[in-house]
Write a protein that holds these residues in place. Structure first.
Motif, PDB file in Angstrom:
ATOM      1  N   GLU A  22     -47.431  50.160  -5.030  1.00 22.51           N
ATOM      2  CA  GLU A  22     -48.240  51.374  -4.953  1.00 22.51           C
ATOM      3  C   GLU A  22     -48.018  52.086  -3.624  1.00 22.51           C
ATOM      4  OE1 GLU A  22     -49.631  52.973  -7.321  1.00 22.51           O
ATOM      5  OE2 GLU A  22     -51.817  52.897  -7.252  1.00 22.51           O
ATOM      6  N   ASP A  54     -48.123  53.909 -13.171  1.00 21.99           N
ATOM      7  CA  ASP A  54     -49.285  53.295 -13.817  1.00 21.99           C
ATOM      8  C   ASP A  54     -49.131  51.779 -13.922  1.00 21.99           C
ATOM      9  OD1 ASP A  54     -47.194  53.703 -15.559  1.00 21.99           O
ATOM     10  OD2 ASP A  54     -48.415  54.401 -17.230  1.00 21.99           O
ATOM     11  N   GLU A  57     -50.224  49.994 -10.733  1.00 22.91           N
ATOM     12  CA  GLU A  57     -51.660  49.835 -10.513  1.00 22.91           C
ATOM     13  C   GLU A  57     -52.225  48.593 -11.197  1.00 22.91           C
ATOM     14  OE1 GLU A  57     -53.643  53.473 -11.462  1.00 22.91           O
ATOM     15  OE2 GLU A  57     -52.838  54.527  -9.712  1.00 22.91           O
ATOM     16  N   CYS A  92     -60.151  58.729  -6.456  1.00 22.16           N
ATOM     17  CA  CYS A  92     -58.822  59.263  -6.158  1.00 22.16           C
ATOM     18  C   CYS A  92     -57.783  58.758  -7.164  1.00 22.16           C
ATOM     19  CB  CYS A  92     -58.401  58.895  -4.747  1.00 22.16           C
ATOM     20  SG  CYS A  92     -59.184  59.860  -3.442  1.00 22.16           S
ATOM     21  N   LEU A  93     -57.830  57.473  -7.486  1.00 24.32           N
ATOM     22  CA  LEU A  93     -56.862  56.913  -8.431  1.00 24.32           C
ATOM     23  C   LEU A  93     -57.030  57.515  -9.816  1.00 24.32           C
ATOM     24  CD1 LEU A  93     -56.840  53.136  -7.399  1.00 24.32           C
ATOM     25  CD2 LEU A  93     -55.205  54.923  -6.789  1.00 24.32           C
ATOM     26  N   ARG A  96     -55.809  61.172  -9.579  1.00 23.17           N
ATOM     27  CA  ARG A  96     -54.357  61.153  -9.395  1.00 23.17           C
ATOM     28  C   ARG A  96     -53.624  60.911 -10.713  1.00 23.17           C
ATOM     29  NH1 ARG A  96     -51.236  56.723  -7.644  1.00 23.17           N
ATOM     30  NH2 ARG A  96     -49.266  57.289  -6.611  1.00 23.17           N
ATOM     31  N   THR A 122     -55.074  62.833  -3.258  1.00 23.32           N
ATOM     32  CA  THR A 122     -55.466  61.556  -3.859  1.00 23.32           C
ATOM     33  C   THR A 122     -54.427  60.470  -3.610  1.00 23.32           C
ATOM     34  OG1 THR A 122     -54.522  62.238  -5.997  1.00 23.32           O
ATOM     35  CG2 THR A 122     -56.879  62.624  -5.646  1.00 23.32           C
ATOM     36  N   SER A 123     -53.323  60.803  -2.988  1.00 27.00           N
ATOM     37  CA  SER A 123     -52.378  59.802  -2.489  1.00 27.00           C
ATOM     38  C   SER A 123     -52.660  59.505  -1.018  1.00 27.00           C
ATOM     39  CB  SER A 123     -50.933  60.295  -2.647  1.00 27.00           C
ATOM     40  OG  SER A 123     -50.605  60.517  -3.992  1.00 27.00           O
ATOM     41  N   PRO A 126     -56.387  57.303  -0.400  1.00 25.36           N
ATOM     42  CA  PRO A 126     -56.339  55.847  -0.610  1.00 25.36           C
ATOM     43  C   PRO A 126     -55.399  55.130   0.354  1.00 25.36           C
ATOM     44  CG  PRO A 126     -56.181  57.001  -2.697  1.00 25.36           C
ATOM     45  CD  PRO A 126     -56.030  58.035  -1.627  1.00 25.36           C
TER      46      PRO A 126
END
Length: 335
Positions: A22, A54, A57, A92-93, A96, A122-123, A126
């Protein structure tokens, strides 16, 4: 070695995998504003992580789930005490992920620009907040005898934690720039390599200060070895990036991230969350863990499922291994 020690190591490995994978996702998101010069270049950057973001995550979900199952007291204290920053990360995730999917749903410049702003912020947030959170875990927070967090948000925004946030933000952005150089062609590749050289120096300065501070505060012989590995790996990554060896540079930037995470966990052990109120009230691998039977069942499940997940993710990266450039992006349809 007791099972709770094994699961401490396994959770460290899961967080390492998450930050390795990530990390370059976050870096690419930040670089959509710093590196890309037009819509085509932004699409190139986004497409480099499109097939994998994805799946990356999944490591976060697994790390959080393993913490909940193996160390429920750690999970409860951590997620209640760090509620606001972790909530911001979660939001944020979510945003995003929506931004990646919705950006191309309408052929409208303003629509795309707004979602691109969302991808950037949002990158960035986090990437910064994960460093703040883990720095506080290592430094310690106010915890009472009942294992409850008794501090406030300003307690989490101390200089050490803020420096930790700067380290993860710059290191992830450097990692993303090296990944962009590895996965792209043409001018984007050239500029990504040049930007990685600058970002690596900034990340190196911040990381060195943070890791030396960590070593002085709670380090030991093992964490010192991890510190040396992190600094050496970053230095070699910068040299390889300058020589255009993007694959090796990316591997070494990943080693840097892994060594930084390893140092934090090595400095933390055998605690999982130190108490600054009274060291006797600290959460440790023994007093915060689940029963031996629960850990035994989890170990069997992890032994079966982990190779499957690794095989699937490895296959995904192999399938989408080719570079892309702006010539692969079709021109917008004009009406």
């Amino acid at each position: 070695m007791h099972l709770h020690d094994v699961w401490f190591v396994l959770i460290a490995v899961l967080w390492t995998g998450y930050f390795f994978l990530e990390g370059f996702d976050f870096g690419i998101g930040v670089l959509t504003k710093l590196l890309a010069r037009d819509e085509k270049e932004r699409r190139v950057l986004i497409n480099t992580i499109g097939p994998v973001w994805d799946g990356n995550e999944v490591w976060l979900l697994t790390a959080a789930g393993a913490t909940f199952a193996a160390f429920p007291d750690w999970y409860a204290t951590l997620f209640s005490g760090f509620y606001l920053p972790l909530l911001i990360i979660l939001v944020c995730l979510i945003v995003r992920g929506v931004a990646f999917e919705y950006r191309a749903k309408r052929d409208d410049a303003r629509w795309k620009r707004n979602w691109e702003h969302a991808i950037f912020y949002t990158s960035l947030l986090p990437a910064f907040l994960w460093g703040v959170a883990f720095a506080n875990i290592v430094r310690g927070v106010p915890i009472n005898a009942q294992k409850d967090f008794t501090g406030t948000l300003p307690d989490l925004l101390n200089p050490y934690a803020l420096l930790g946030g700067v380290v993860t933000l710059t290191l992830f952005t450097f990692h993303g720039a090296v990944f962009a150089a590895l996965k792209t062609l043409g001018e984007v590749r050239t500029r990504a390599r040049a930007m990685a050289g600058v970002l690596g120096l900034v990340a190196g300065a911040a990381a060195l200060a943070f890791l030396v501070w960590t070593q002085a505060h709670s380090g030991n012989g093992r964490s010192l070895v991890a510190l040396i590995v992190a600094v050496a790996a970053l230095a070699v990554a910068l040299v390889l990036n300058r020589r255009g060896r993007e694959g090796w540079a990316f591997a070494l930037s990943g080693v840097t991230i892994a060594a930084v995470v390893a140092m934090l966990f090595l400095a933390l052990f055998p605690n999982v969350m130190p108490s600054t109120t009274n060291p006797a009230w600290s959460l440790t691998v023994s007093n915060a863990s689940s029963s031996p039977y629960t850990l035994k069942i989890m170990t069997w499940l992890a032994g079966i499922m982990t190779p499957l997940v690794l095989a699937y993710q490895g296959w995904t990266y192999w399938v989408f291994r080719k570079r892309i450039g702006t010539h692969h992006i079709p021109d917008p349809i004009t009406h």
